[in-house]
Design an enzyme around this catalytic site. Structure first.
Site, mmCIF file in Angstrom:
data_model
loop_
_atom_site.group_PDB
_atom_site.id
_atom_site.type_symbol
_atom_site.label_atom_id
_atom_site.label_comp_id
_atom_site.label_asym_id
_atom_site.label_seq_id
_atom_site.Cartn_x
_atom_site.Cartn_y
_atom_site.Cartn_z
ATOM 1 N N CYS A 31 0.843 -1.211 0.000
ATOM 2 C CA CYS A 31 0.000 0.000 0.000
ATOM 3 C C CYS A 31 0.875 1.257 0.000
ATOM 4 O O CYS A 31 1.508 1.573 1.008
ATOM 5 C CB CYS A 31 -0.906 -0.055 1.229
ATOM 6 N N CYS A 73 0.125 3.846 2.669
ATOM 7 C CA CYS A 73 0.526 3.305 3.979
ATOM 8 C C CYS A 73 2.012 3.560 4.226
ATOM 9 O O CYS A 73 2.414 3.939 5.327
ATOM 10 C CB CYS A 73 0.276 1.805 4.054
#
Length: 104
Positions: free
Chosen positions: A29, A32
């Site tokens: 991600c 993230c």
């Protein structure tokens, strides 16, 4: 430094009643990864006041499922064993601080 939570250690932290901040993330991600240093900074700044860490949802999915984490990054804020607030997506340090201060 932000802790590396597992489902078990996250549950223990939440049940302690202390203010707890958990960043739900995954290695694949992009947002993230960008949020990671922000969470680290939050952890360093509030180390004496809250338990702050990261939980990889690919390795640990129980807490994420129980708290309806559907998108990542998601940061959950707990106090007294209860979910008090959440932040979804890539946010600034000030946004996380604002939510954390409310539960301290």
């Amino acid at each position: 430094m932000a802790l590396q939570f597992t489902d078990q250690t996250a549950r223990e932290a939440i049940e302690s009643g202390k203010p707890v901040v958990i960043d739900f993330w995954a290695t694949w991600c992009g947002p993230c990864i960008k949020l990671g240093p922000v969470v680290e900074e939050l952890a360093e700044k509030y180390a004496e006041k809250a338990v702050i860490g990261k939980l990889n949802i690919d390795e640990n999915d129980e807490i994420a499922g129980e708290n309806r984490v559907r998108n990542i990054p998601t940061v959950l804020f707990f106090k007294d064993g209860e979910l008090k607030d959440r932040s979804v997506g890539l946010v600034k340090l000030s946004d996380l601080e604002e939510k954390l201060i409310k539960i301290l």
